[in-house]
Design a protein around this motif. Structure first.
Motif, PDB file in Angstrom:
ATOM      1  N   ARG A  73      -0.588   7.005  -9.690  1.00  0.00           N
ATOM      2  CA  ARG A  73      -2.197   6.247  -9.072  1.00  0.00           C
ATOM      3  C   ARG A  73      -2.524   5.571 -10.762  1.00  0.00           C
ATOM      4  NH1 ARG A  73      -3.700   8.227  -3.861  1.00  0.00           N
ATOM      5  NH2 ARG A  73      -2.785   7.489  -2.912  1.00  0.00           N
ATOM      6  N   ARG A  74      -2.698   6.565 -11.894  1.00  0.00           N
ATOM      7  CA  ARG A  74      -3.208   5.890 -13.092  1.00  0.00           C
ATOM      8  C   ARG A  74      -1.986   4.616 -13.276  1.00  0.00           C
ATOM      9  NH1 ARG A  74      -2.994  11.813 -15.210  1.00  0.00           N
ATOM     10  NH2 ARG A  74      -4.843  13.376 -13.829  1.00  0.00           N
ATOM     11  N   ILE A 104       0.034  12.835  -7.080  1.00  0.00           N
ATOM     12  CA  ILE A 104       0.022  11.013  -7.090  1.00  0.00           C
ATOM     13  C   ILE A 104      -0.787  11.022  -7.579  1.00  0.00           C
ATOM     14  CG2 ILE A 104      -1.802  12.151  -5.271  1.00  0.00           C
ATOM     15  CD1 ILE A 104       0.848   9.161  -4.660  1.00  0.00           C
ATOM     16  N   ASP A 105      -2.405  11.495  -8.235  1.00  0.00           N
ATOM     17  CA  ASP A 105      -3.817  11.023  -8.869  1.00  0.00           C
ATOM     18  C   ASP A 105      -2.730  10.664 -10.005  1.00  0.00           C
ATOM     19  OD1 ASP A 105      -5.175  11.400  -6.959  1.00  0.00           O
ATOM     20  OD2 ASP A 105      -5.258  13.540  -7.327  1.00  0.00           O
ATOM     21  N   GLN A 161     -10.932  -7.821  -0.702  1.00  0.00           N
ATOM     22  CA  GLN A 161     -12.241  -7.491  -0.854  1.00  0.00           C
ATOM     23  C   GLN A 161     -12.462  -6.813  -1.961  1.00  0.00           C
ATOM     24  OE1 GLN A 161     -13.627  -8.892   1.321  1.00  0.00           O
ATOM     25  NE2 GLN A 161     -12.593  -9.034   3.216  1.00  0.00           N
ATOM     26  N   ARG A 210       0.803  -1.550  -0.385  1.00  0.00           N
ATOM     27  CA  ARG A 210       0.068   0.000   0.052  1.00  0.00           C
ATOM     28  C   ARG A 210       1.178   1.452   0.154  1.00  0.00           C
ATOM     29  NH1 ARG A 210      -5.446  -0.575   1.571  1.00  0.00           N
ATOM     30  NH2 ARG A 210      -4.739   0.974   3.220  1.00  0.00           N
ATOM     31  N   ASN A 217     -13.493  -4.896  -3.849  1.00  0.00           N
ATOM     32  CA  ASN A 217     -13.675  -3.018  -4.278  1.00  0.00           C
ATOM     33  C   ASN A 217     -14.404  -2.928  -5.615  1.00  0.00           C
ATOM     34  OD1 ASN A 217     -13.558  -3.022  -1.579  1.00  0.00           O
ATOM     35  ND2 ASN A 217     -11.163  -2.856  -1.660  1.00  0.00           N
ATOM     36  N   MET A 234      -3.733  -1.583  -8.766  1.00  0.00           N
ATOM     37  CA  MET A 234      -3.992  -2.374  -7.210  1.00  0.00           C
ATOM     38  C   MET A 234      -5.963  -3.235  -7.255  1.00  0.00           C
ATOM     39  SD  MET A 234      -3.184  -0.809  -3.572  1.00  0.00           S
ATOM     40  CE  MET A 234      -2.937  -1.985  -2.389  1.00  0.00           C
ATOM     41  N   PHE A 275      -7.571  -5.654  -4.706  1.00  0.00           N
ATOM     42  CA  PHE A 275      -7.427  -5.782  -2.854  1.00  0.00           C
ATOM     43  C   PHE A 275      -8.302  -6.960  -2.871  1.00  0.00           C
ATOM     44  CE2 PHE A 275      -8.016  -1.067  -4.139  1.00  0.00           C
ATOM     45  CZ  PHE A 275      -7.459  -0.482  -3.426  1.00  0.00           C
ATOM     46  N   LEU A 284      -1.002   4.703  -0.750  1.00  0.00           N
ATOM     47  CA  LEU A 284      -2.402   4.952  -0.077  1.00  0.00           C
ATOM     48  C   LEU A 284      -2.047   4.079   1.299  1.00  0.00           C
ATOM     49  CD1 LEU A 284      -4.540   1.473  -1.329  1.00  0.00           C
ATOM     50  CD2 LEU A 284      -5.056   4.085  -1.833  1.00  0.00           C
ATOM     51  N   ASN A 317       1.734   2.757  -3.990  1.00  0.00           N
ATOM     52  CA  ASN A 317       0.960   3.805  -4.765  1.00  0.00           C
ATOM     53  C   ASN A 317       0.251   4.143  -3.452  1.00  0.00           C
ATOM     54  OD1 ASN A 317      -0.993   2.523  -3.264  1.00  0.00           O
ATOM     55  ND2 ASN A 317      -1.982   1.878  -4.382  1.00  0.00           N
TER      56      ASN A 317
END
Lengths: 255, 274
Positions: A79-80, A75-76, A88, A48, A90, A84, A86, A53, A51
């Motif tokens: 992150r592109r 950061i945006d 769960q 995490r 998401n 990622m 997860f 998070l 990137n």
């Protein structure tokens, strides 16, 4: 091979709790790195931090030449290029599978509807779920949801894919489909960092395996060495517990 | 007399029904039906209310409630976001607002906006603006807390997924979190709309023109010329025409979204294989 991820002196603390105590790691383009270790060892936190998070407490994280730990970084934008996946899944539960795959393409990458949809179809086919394009996430099994989540990340055409225990929330019979997609992705040359408990997968797919414990990398090397012939006692203990769980009493002092 | 557990439960339930029936009969006998009919069920008095009570009263009640709800929802959303802001002064401001407008009676707010504010600022609002503002400001205080609860009920993983796709925080909030939050809070928001519908009766304080009357005002005016209380009963029934469908709608939405709020960690054990 050129370097894609460069982590140096990475530290992360949650209050007084030191989760990462100085991690140094480089990942080359096209490399698949699996991170294994007991729970609480900091492996998810490490992922995490790649990137951002989680905001590192100290150290540097550089991905594709961009220093993410620079306070002035966009950061945006960074992150592109980092997908990622997860534990769960998401998936956006209010959006159909198609919209899950197109919303970031359209709003973040500013792709037109037709192009975004074409990319979405392509990637759904890649994970074997082309026919689920109009389904809602809640109508899919866990394994299908996770494959849609992978397709969603792939739709952004990332340079690097992070997998945070992608099969840990799945029923055992659904794990294979997800691992299959990941293996195919690795074969296609995607750079991947995978936190996992699937030793078989790590052994067969990973170019390199990291064993973490107590916030440090205890041992790293080719999968066959780390998993097959671990040098460190802690690695051996962990592996025997994972690979042969019934032969350990609950009061095992090494736990 | 050893009754089985099941038998005993039946006896207890039988006694409860018996008490209810006796109470209903006693009430029915105690009431002077002649008087009730004279007071509330005067067909002529009721007839004179139509069509004004529908075309003016019902319409205006609906318009006032809708205006107040719209203002309240917009302002409530802003307040909810301020409440969760990392900027201290925003949080304090929103908290102070919510505490104030939740704590004072709507009636006082109506008086303030009907008379106080126009005097103090030397501006004149028309009735619709006054009502929209008064109901909206009060409603916003309640709705802000509801919306905040809804936003916080959306699993954190949704934001993380959105951010990891490169969405800025604001975009993640408005395209991913808030749409899901509203699905969660539809039932309490409907409830809020019902409360505003009833609070719109406070318009009577403002001294409004005849075509701006809402249900309660029409009922009270009719009372002045009516020999009995029938207008009140009719006005009350008109409120139910609005509020009962709203609660039905709320229940329907609750059932529908209840089944769709999925893919949160708790429900992933539920595999639907298609």
């Amino acid at each position: 091979m050129s370097v894609l991820v460069e982590i140096s002196g990475l530290r992360k603390a949650f209050g007084p709790l030191q989760v990462l105590r100085g991690i140094d790691l480089t990942v080359s383009r096209g490399e698949v790195v699996c991170v294994i270790g007991p729970s609480g060892s900091g492996k998810s936190t490490l992922l995490r931090c790649v990137n951002l998070l989680e905001e590192p407490t100290g150290g540097r994280v550089v991905v594709d030449g961009v220093e993410l730990t620079d306070p002035d970084v966009d950061i945006d934008a960074a992150r592109r290029r980092i997908g990622m996946v997860f534990q769960q899944f998401n998936l956006f539960s209010h959006l159909s599978v198609l919209d899950n795959l197109t919303i970031a393409q359209r709003k973040v990458l500013r792709r037109g509807r037709a192009e975004a949809e074409r990319v979405a179809r392509e990637n759904l086919a890649r994970v074997g779920l082309a026919e689920k394009i109009d389904a809602m996430p809640g109508q899919l099994s866990g394994g299908q949801q996770q494959r849609v989540a992978i397709a969603r990340s792939l739709s952004m055409a990332p340079e690097l894919m992070l997998f945070d225990e992608p099969t840990s929330a799945l029923d055992p019979e659904l794990v294979g489909d997800v691992l299959g997609v990941m293996r195919q992705l690795a074969d296609e040359g995607m750079t991947m960092m995978v936190v996992t408990h699937e030793m078989q997968f790590a052994r067969e797919v990973a170019d390199r395996v990291l064993f973490m414990d107590g916030g440090v990398v205890v041992e790293e090397g080719p999968a066959d060495e780390v998993i097959g012939e671990p040098r460190h006692e802690r690695t051996r203990t962990f592996l025997s517990r994972v690979l042969d769980p019934t032969h350990h009493g609950p009061g095992d002092p090494t736990s | 007399m050893a009754l089985s557990k099941r038998r005993r439960a039946q006896v207890v339930r039988g006694v409860q029904y018996g008490v209810l029936v006796v109470a209903a009969v006693a009430l029915a006998l105690a009431v002077d039906w002649q008087q009730v009919r004279h007071a509330f069920l005067d067909a002529d008095a009721a007839g004179r209310l139509f069509p004004g009570i529908i075309l003016t009263g019902l319409k205006n009640t609906l318009v006032y409630a809708a205006l107040g709800f719209a203002v309240g929802l917009g302002l409530g959303l802003v307040l909810a976001l301020m409440r969760m802001s990392s900027v201290g002064p925003y949080r304090w401001l929103a908290t102070a607002y919510i505490e104030f407008f939740r704590g004072v009676p709507a009636l006082l707010v109506f008086i303030a906006f009907g008379f106080g504010v126009p005097l103090a600022f030397q501006i004149r609002f028309d009735t619709y603006s006054t009502v929209a503002l008064s109901l909206g400001l009060v409603g916003a205080a309640y709705m802000a807390e509801t919306i905040r609860a809804g936003i916080q009920a959306v699993p954190k993983g949704q934001v993380e997924a959105a951010r990891s796709l490169g969405m800025p925080a604001g975009m993640a909030m408005f395209t991913i979190v808030i749409p899901q939050a509203f699905r969660i809070i539809l039932p309490p928001l409907t409830n809020e709309l019902i409360l505003l519908t009833k609070d719109s009766s406070l318009v009577y304080l403002l001294g409004v023109a005849r075509d701006e009357y809402e249900l309660t005002k029409i009922g009270r005016e009719a009372l002045n010329v009516s020999p009995n209380l029938t207008p009140i009963l009719v006005a009350g029934l008109c409120y139910l025409i609005i509020t009962i469908p709203l609660s039905q709608l709320s229940r329907y939405l609750e059932r529908r979204t209840g089944g769709r709020r999925i893919s949160s960690p708790e429900s992933t054990g539920l595999e639907v294989k298609a």
